[in-house]
Scaffold this active site. Structure first.
Site, PDB file in Angstrom:
ATOM      1  N   ASP A  67      31.259  39.988  80.915  1.00 14.85           N
ATOM      2  CA  ASP A  67      30.391  40.310  79.778  1.00 14.85           C
ATOM      3  C   ASP A  67      31.074  41.417  78.979  1.00 14.85           C
ATOM      4  O   ASP A  67      30.661  42.576  78.994  1.00 14.85           O
ATOM      5  CB  ASP A  67      29.019  40.761  80.309  1.00 14.85           C
TER       6      ASP A  67
HETATM    7  C1  SPV Z   1      22.322  40.729  78.820  1.00 18.48           C
HETATM    8  O1  SPV Z   1      21.483  40.155  79.524  1.00 18.48           O
HETATM    9  O2  SPV Z   1      23.416  40.242  78.535  1.00 18.48           O
HETATM   10  C2  SPV Z   1      22.023  42.041  78.265  1.00 18.48           C
HETATM   11  C3  SPV Z   1      21.162  42.950  79.000  1.00 18.48           C
HETATM   12  O3  SPV Z   1      22.571  42.379  77.234  1.00 18.48           O
HETATM   13  S1  SPV Z   1      22.211  43.932  79.970  1.00 18.48           S
HETATM   14  O4  SPV Z   1      22.910  43.095  80.915  1.00 18.48           O
HETATM   15  O5  SPV Z   1      21.325  44.895  80.592  1.00 18.48           O
HETATM   16  O6  SPV Z   1      23.147  44.621  79.086  1.00 18.48           O
HETATM   17 MG    MG Z   2      24.206  41.237  76.773  1.00 22.07          MG
END
Ligand code: SPV
Ligand code: MG
Length: 307
Positions: A67
């Site tokens: 991510d």
């Molecule tokens: C996601 O679910 O990708 C989010 C929330 O942005 S977090 O993982 O808390 O950043």
């Molecule tokens: Mg996110």
């Protein structure tokens, strides 16, 4: 002809954006459930969820990516398309920090509208972003650049009720409450339809402090991933409009799949597991295979008649 695979419509003629806006602006607390693919979205809707969160964390992870903007924005749109195709519920799409500048984000918003997405969430972090729970320094975006991106998004939405959710990461970045409040006010003034205030603390103390000092009028959204023990009543009392359960579908699936794979590997057999997992018929039913076969029979009959 209606597509019988799809989740039954919730009986509204509202656009996806208008449905999401209605939920966010309603008096009751709403819940958005994470969905990383069409199957997960369908299961969430069948459980009762009225709106979905297409999470950058779980979309990326389901593709074996981090991510951290490893998933490029055209691929994000490709992944969300089967979700909006399969379920008639509004999808709020996590657009990270907007993929670059106002120009790219504006184009993204137009294409997200065309894909049937109800709204996008943009967070005020530098590109490429890192997941909020990654143990690293989180660089906040410049406020002017970020408000420009909100304005570009509002200009380029093609659904008039499309929701642009501005997310401040000021608390995650350790910049403090007053920075978070200042940013929130600027984002509302730039035209954001809702504000997502994120925190990575284990209790909701930052969120409580934010809500008590916030005097804006757009709906507030939170994702209580780390402060998961906080009662939902607290969120209601704080005047929060929507809660995002941001990753719980993928986490549940990972755990269940890990256990099942291990059990099969260890037993060298599926005999024990067979009674504990969904059936092949469940999978066929999920995509209405019977509807396809019925249509096939119907067409064969009418072509025999006309032939
Ligand atoms: C996601 O679910 O990708 C989010 C929330 O942005 S977090 O993982 O808390 O950043
Ligand atoms: Mg996110």
């Amino acid at each position: 002809m209606t597509d019988a695979r799809k989740t039954p419509s919730n009986g509204t003629d509202l656009t996806a954006g208008a449905q999401l806006k209605q939920l966010l602006q309603g008096d009751d607390l709403s819940f958005l459930m994470e969905a990383h693919n069409a199957l997960a979205a369908k299961l969430a809707v069948d459980a009762g969820f009225e709106a979905l969160w297409a999470s950058s964390l779980t979309l990326s992870a389901s593709m074996g990516m981090r991510d951290a903007n490893e998933l490029a924005w055209p691929d994000v749109l490709k992944l969300v398309d089967p979700i909006t195709d399969f379920v008639d519920r509004p999808v709020l799409l996590d657009a990270d920090s907007g993929y670059g500048d106002f120009n790219i984000f504006g184009r993204f918003v137009t294409k997200a509208c065309a894909a049937g997405v109800a709204g996008v969430c943009i967070e005020d972090k530098a590109f490429p972003k890192r997941n909020s729970f990654a143990n690293t320094h989180h660089q906040l975006a410049d406020i002017e650049d970020f408000t420009g991106m909100i304005m570009a998004a509002k200009d380029q939405q093609t659904d008039p009720d499309f929701c642009v959710v501005a997310r401040t990461e000021a608390l995650v970045a350790g910049a403090g409450l007053s920075e978070a409040l200042e940013r929130a006010a600027r984002y509302e003034a730039a035209g954001a339809d809702a504000l997502f205030v994120h925190s990575k603390q284990k209790t909701a103390f930052e969120i409580e402090a934010f809500c008590k000092s916030w005097n804006g009028s757009i709906p507030l959204i939170i994702a209580p991933t780390t402060y998961s023990n906080t009662s939902t009543d607290v969120f209601e009392r704080l005047g929060i409009s929507a809660v995002i359960w941001a990753n719980h579908g993928l986490r549940a699936a990972m755990k269940a799949m890990t256990q099942a794979y291990q059990e099969i590997f260890d037993a060298r057999s599926v005999a024990e597991l067979e009674q504990k997992i969904s059936t092949v018929d469940d999978i066929l039913a999920l995509t209405d295979t019977e509807g396809l076969l019925a249509r096939e029979r119907q067409l064969a009959t009418s072509s025999r008649r006309s032939g």
